[in-house]
Write a protein that holds these residues in place. Structure first.
Motif, PDB file in Angstrom:
ATOM      1  N   ALA A 365       0.862  -1.187   0.000  1.00 54.24           N
ATOM      2  CA  ALA A 365       0.000   0.000   0.000  1.00 54.24           C
ATOM      3  C   ALA A 365       0.895   1.234   0.000  1.00 54.24           C
ATOM      4  O   ALA A 365       1.797   1.363   0.828  1.00 54.24           O
ATOM      5  CB  ALA A 365      -0.919  -0.004   1.212  1.00 54.24           C
ATOM      6  N   ARG A 366       0.627   2.151  -0.903  1.00 54.00           N
ATOM      7  CA  ARG A 366       1.508   3.301  -1.119  1.00 54.00           C
ATOM      8  C   ARG A 366       0.833   4.606  -0.674  1.00 54.00           C
ATOM      9  O   ARG A 366      -0.375   4.764  -0.777  1.00 54.00           O
ATOM     10  CB  ARG A 366       1.872   3.386  -2.613  1.00 54.00           C
ATOM     11  CG  ARG A 366       2.792   4.540  -2.986  1.00 54.00           C
ATOM     12  CD  ARG A 366       3.264   4.423  -4.420  1.00 54.00           C
ATOM     13  NE  ARG A 366       4.163   3.307  -4.598  1.00 54.00           N
ATOM     14  CZ  ARG A 366       5.480   3.350  -4.349  1.00 54.00           C
ATOM     15  NH1 ARG A 366       6.037   4.470  -3.927  1.00 54.00           N
ATOM     16  NH2 ARG A 366       6.226   2.287  -4.541  1.00 54.00           N
ATOM     17  N   VAL A 367       1.672   5.530  -0.193  1.00 55.50           N
ATOM     18  CA  VAL A 367       1.202   6.869   0.145  1.00 55.50           C
ATOM     19  C   VAL A 367       1.144   7.707  -1.130  1.00 55.50           C
ATOM     20  O   VAL A 367       2.131   7.788  -1.864  1.00 55.50           O
ATOM     21  CB  VAL A 367       2.137   7.542   1.163  1.00 55.50           C
ATOM     22  CG1 VAL A 367       1.628   8.943   1.499  1.00 55.50           C
ATOM     23  CG2 VAL A 367       2.264   6.696   2.426  1.00 55.50           C
ATOM     24  N   PHE A 368       0.000   8.319  -1.392  1.00 63.02           N
ATOM     25  CA  PHE A 368      -0.136   9.248  -2.513  1.00 63.02           C
ATOM     26  C   PHE A 368      -0.440  10.638  -1.962  1.00 63.02           C
ATOM     27  O   PHE A 368      -1.314  10.798  -1.118  1.00 63.02           O
ATOM     28  CB  PHE A 368      -1.262   8.815  -3.457  1.00 63.02           C
ATOM     29  CG  PHE A 368      -0.899   7.670  -4.345  1.00 63.02           C
ATOM     30  CD1 PHE A 368      -0.293   7.891  -5.564  1.00 63.02           C
ATOM     31  CD2 PHE A 368      -1.147   6.368  -3.956  1.00 63.02           C
ATOM     32  CE1 PHE A 368       0.046   6.835  -6.391  1.00 63.02           C
ATOM     33  CE2 PHE A 368      -0.813   5.305  -4.779  1.00 63.02           C
ATOM     34  CZ  PHE A 368      -0.211   5.536  -6.007  1.00 63.02           C
ATOM     35  N   GLY A 369       0.289  11.624  -2.424  1.00 60.32           N
ATOM     36  CA  GLY A 369       0.005  12.995  -2.034  1.00 60.32           C
ATOM     37  C   GLY A 369       0.714  13.483  -0.797  1.00 60.32           C
ATOM     38  O   GLY A 369       0.435  14.579  -0.312  1.00 60.32           O
ATOM     39  N   GLY A 370       1.654  12.673  -0.259  1.00 66.65           N
ATOM     40  CA  GLY A 370       2.426  13.115   0.890  1.00 66.65           C
ATOM     41  C   GLY A 370       1.555  13.452   2.084  1.00 66.65           C
ATOM     42  O   GLY A 370       0.587  12.760   2.400  1.00 66.65           O
ATOM     43  N   GLU A 371       1.868  14.565   2.765  1.00 69.43           N
ATOM     44  CA  GLU A 371       1.150  14.958   3.973  1.00 69.43           C
ATOM     45  C   GLU A 371      -0.308  15.287   3.700  1.00 69.43           C
ATOM     46  O   GLU A 371      -1.147  15.256   4.601  1.00 69.43           O
ATOM     47  CB  GLU A 371       1.837  16.164   4.619  1.00 69.43           C
ATOM     48  CG  GLU A 371       3.149  15.839   5.309  1.00 69.43           C
ATOM     49  CD  GLU A 371       2.969  14.972   6.538  1.00 69.43           C
ATOM     50  OE1 GLU A 371       1.976  15.154   7.264  1.00 69.43           O
ATOM     51  OE2 GLU A 371       3.826  14.090   6.765  1.00 69.43           O
ATOM     52  N   ASN A 372      -0.647  15.621   2.459  1.00 66.58           N
ATOM     53  CA  ASN A 372      -2.017  16.030   2.136  1.00 66.58           C
ATOM     54  C   ASN A 372      -2.826  14.936   1.460  1.00 66.58           C
ATOM     55  O   ASN A 372      -3.937  15.190   0.985  1.00 66.58           O
ATOM     56  CB  ASN A 372      -1.980  17.259   1.226  1.00 66.58           C
ATOM     57  CG  ASN A 372      -1.306  18.444   1.883  1.00 66.58           C
ATOM     58  OD1 ASN A 372      -1.593  18.745   3.030  1.00 66.58           O
ATOM     59  ND2 ASN A 372      -0.400  19.091   1.166  1.00 66.58           N
ATOM     60  N   GLY A 373      -2.286  13.725   1.398  1.00 66.78           N
ATOM     61  CA  GLY A 373      -2.951  12.662   0.652  1.00 66.78           C
ATOM     62  C   GLY A 373      -3.454  11.549   1.537  1.00 66.78           C
ATOM     63  O   GLY A 373      -3.679  11.713   2.744  1.00 66.78           O
ATOM     64  N   THR A 374      -3.641  10.390   0.932  1.00 67.57           N
ATOM     65  CA  THR A 374      -4.028   9.194   1.674  1.00 67.57           C
ATOM     66  C   THR A 374      -2.776   8.516   2.224  1.00 67.57           C
ATOM     67  O   THR A 374      -1.710   8.568   1.621  1.00 67.57           O
ATOM     68  CB  THR A 374      -4.795   8.217   0.776  1.00 67.57           C
ATOM     69  OG1 THR A 374      -4.105   8.088  -0.469  1.00 67.57           O
ATOM     70  CG2 THR A 374      -6.187   8.732   0.495  1.00 67.57           C
ATOM     71  N   GLY A 375      -2.912   7.861   3.352  1.00 62.04           N
ATOM     72  CA  GLY A 375      -1.755   7.452   4.140  1.00 62.04           C
ATOM     73  C   GLY A 375      -1.131   6.126   3.809  1.00 62.04           C
ATOM     74  O   GLY A 375      -0.215   5.689   4.513  1.00 62.04           O
ATOM     75  N   GLY A 376      -1.605   5.422   2.794  1.00 61.14           N
ATOM     76  CA  GLY A 376      -0.977   4.163   2.428  1.00 61.14           C
ATOM     77  C   GLY A 376      -1.083   3.096   3.498  1.00 61.14           C
ATOM     78  O   GLY A 376      -0.200   2.238   3.631  1.00 61.14           O
ATOM     79  N   SER A 377      -2.177   3.105   4.264  1.00 65.09           N
ATOM     80  CA  SER A 377      -2.378   2.099   5.301  1.00 65.09           C
ATOM     81  C   SER A 377      -3.163   0.907   4.762  1.00 65.09           C
ATOM     82  O   SER A 377      -3.667   0.937   3.638  1.00 65.09           O
ATOM     83  CB  SER A 377      -3.105   2.724   6.498  1.00 65.09           C
ATOM     84  OG  SER A 377      -2.319   3.738   7.093  1.00 65.09           O
TER      85      SER A 377
END
Length: 624
Positions: A365-377
């Motif tokens: 699972a990947r983080v998209f958008g860094g601090e402002n995106g979805t957390g990749g959980s």
């Protein structure tokens, strides 16, 4: 009245018919759709109602369906199903597994003849083998497919107008309206390259219709239920919709549900290779969606380009499955990999109740958008400040395997195995969380929290094994017990609010999975010497089986983790004659095609297949 009703029921079931449509490249016999030999020519010529398809009937879509476009007229290829089935036993069924073997494919690509009636004319190749043309209308995102008459391949996007290597690739230069491509084999693209656009290619719209079943369908870049409630073309919600054994790929949006889209079932399907999208399956607000079932699917490469590389987009809100509302949803038995957040529940003012998430395998699972995106959980229950207590009750999360979360970006809040800010009672049982890129289990509600966190295995988190920052609701309270943590030796890597008892029957030891570096579900089976065996708490009133369907317990008590120990490799002697031999291989072959949980489904994926045969063969000669 009774006689009339009986006649109506008889007429809606006894005379169910099969209809056929083939590609619009020829006229087939009588061209009345009554058989494969007399099929309708082209989807635009399908007849509904009198002399055509009615409730209870089946439409076989055969061959590769690609539109030829000589004038830009939007949505002419969107096939609108004009009326409903009448019941689960009498739906309108769409199939693409044509009996004669001419498998159907519904493509959102089109043969572009707008600028040139003979099709695009190509220049080149340049020194790197790249061809170019200005003859494409290209109203979308510069997406192309090569089709040679039998197979079709979607091109991956390149960053510039020439490149070395990378066949089956393209670039669209918007400033000049030029398309650059390199074909699969590096040869001329003449007559083989098609553009993709949802409003010019084929699609399906069943808005406002009920009891529609799609079975063994192939939707490739094709729009499915494109319209939403605020669109002029929207015709209302749809209920009792089934997607079974379908392939849904190569589009920027997937299966979207809106208020009133109740009783949808999406099962046994592959949903993959989506670019900029909220999710492969997404239930939107405002409004409520009830009784969604998502089971035994392979969902992968969401917000990724078709070659698996990260999509060069501004996608910040990316999920495999995204739920914003509803009640009584069941998400089970899915394999999910290469996505943003895998399974995400988000609610602000809308209710989410009685959600069950079980037996899923989540990887990468990947983080998209860094601090402002979805957390990749892996699995997330979240919501805004308006998600007050009582809005999100009845969550049960168990028997899931979650590994490799939080890829691509590290923060204090990204990459959790399971994360929740839900103040309502939540149950988290018998999950395996392996190599999370953040926290193993993260609980951070703004209000007092209650629930149970039992029988979980957490291995090698980047941050904490547990992070529970909350006041505890004294009734029914929070219980954290019988969890295994590895390679922890004490509670130094835990962040838990004072007053929360999280130390009951904890185990600090290796779980001893049967594979030292697990990658697949069966790798997380416990060795016979595992300290997790018979050390769990029983929940027979809540659920009775493990990840693969084996009943719990197999010993004196439940095992910790997703598997009961009877599935260990030492027991791959399926014929129970003391050794793994040819009889076991023959046994697996004889059960090919049986569903997940079958005795021969030793890998634990979506049923008995070649991977199970390979797993048994890997232990050939072993004695038990």
């Amino acid at each position: 009245m009774v006689v009339c009703f009986a006649l109506l029921l008889f007429s809606s079931t006894a005379f169910a018919a099969e209809w056929y449509v083939r590609p619009p490249i020829d006229t087939y016999g009588l061209n009345n759709g009554s058989s494969f030999e007399n099929a309708w020519s082209g989807l635009e010529n399908v007849v509904w109602g009198n002399s055509g398809i009615n409730a209870g009937d089946t439409l076989f879509i055969c061959g590769v369906q690609i539109r030829t476009v000589s004038q830009v007229r939007y949505e002419e290829g969107i096939i609108k199903i004009p009326f409903s089935g009448t019941s689960e036993s009498s739906p309108i069924t769409i199939r693409m597994d044509c009996p004669n073997g001419e498998t159907g494919f519904l493509w959102g690509i089109y043969d572009d003849r707008v600028k040139n009636s003979n099709g695009p004319q190509w220049q080149g190749p340049d020194p790197n083998g790249v061809y170019s043309t200005k003859d494409f209308t290209t109203l979308g995102k510069g997406e192309y497919v090569e089709y040679n008459g039998t197979t079709a391949v979607k091109f991956k996007k390149m960053p510039g107008k020439t490149w070395v290597g990378n066949n089956a690739a393209s670039f669209f230069e918007s400033s000049t309206g030029t398309t650059f491509v390199k074909t699969i084999n590096g040869g001329s693209p003449s007559g083989k390259i098609f553009a993709q656009h949802w409003a010019l290619g084929y699609g399906i719209n069943f808005a406002g219709k009920n009891y529609i079943k799609f079975y063994k369908c192939n939707f490739l870049g094709a729009a499915i239920q494109k319209y939403k409630p605020d669109d002029d073309e929207y015709l209302g919600p749809s209920t009792h919709i089934v997607f079974d054994n379908c392939v849904i790929k190569y589009y920027n949006e997937a299966l979207n549900l809106y208020a009133g889209d109740n009783y949808w079932t999406i099962k046994n399907s592959e949903i993959s290779n989506f670019g900029e999208t909220h999710g492969a399956i997404y239930a939107h607000t405002p409004g409520m969606v009830y009784n969604l079932t998502v089971e035994n699917n392979k969902i992968h490469d969401v917000c990724y380009d078709c070659d698996g590389s990260i999509c060069p987009s501004n996608t910040f809100d990316c999920h495999a499955i995204g739920i914003q509302n509803g009640e009584n949803h069941l998400i089970q038995g899915n394999e999910i990999w290469n996505t943003g957040e895998a399974i995400s529940f988000w609610s602000d003012t809308f209710t989410m109740k009685n959600m069950t998430v079980r037996n899923n395998f989540i990887k990468n699972a990947r983080v998209f958008g860094g601090e402002n995106g979805t957390g990749g959980s892996g699995i997330v229950i979240s919501g805004g400040s308006n998600a007050t207590a009582g809005k999100r009750t009845g969550f049960k999360i168990y028997n899931n395997i979650i590994m490799n979360t939080g890829l691509g970006y590290e923060s204090t809040w990204t990459g959790s195995g399971i994360s929740s800010n839900n103040p309502d009672y939540t149950e988290i049982y018998n999950n395996v969380i392996y190599n999370p890129g953040g926290i193993g289990i993260r609980i951070i509600p703004a209000l007092p929290f209650s629930g149970k966190i039992y029988n979980n295995i957490i291995v090698s988190p980047r941050l904490n094994y547990l992070k529970i920052i909350a006041q505890v609701n004294p009734n029914p309270g929070l219980i954290v017990s019988n969890n295994l943590y590895s390679p922890a030796v004490d509670y130094s890597n835990f962040a838990v609010s004072e007053g929360i008892n999280f130390t009951v029957n904890s185990i600090f030891a290796s779980p001893k999975f049967n594979i030292s570096s697990p990658q697949n579900p069966a790798d997380f089976v416990l060795e016979q010497s595992s300290p997790a065996i018979d050390k769990g708490v029983s929940f027979s009133g809540a659920f009775a089986n493990d990840f693969s369907g084996t009943s719990r317990p197999q010993g004196t008590a439940w095992d910790i983790g997703a598997f009961e120990s009877s599935n260990a490799p030492a027991c791959l002697d399926l014929k129970k004659d003391g050794k793994i031999d040819i009889l076991d291989l023959v046994f697996v072959i004889s059960r090919f095609g049986n569903p997940r949980g079958d005795l021969a489904d030793v890998v634990g994926n979506n049923g008995v297949d070649i991977s199970d045969l390979q797993e048994v063969a890997a232990h050939f000669g072993q004695t038990c």
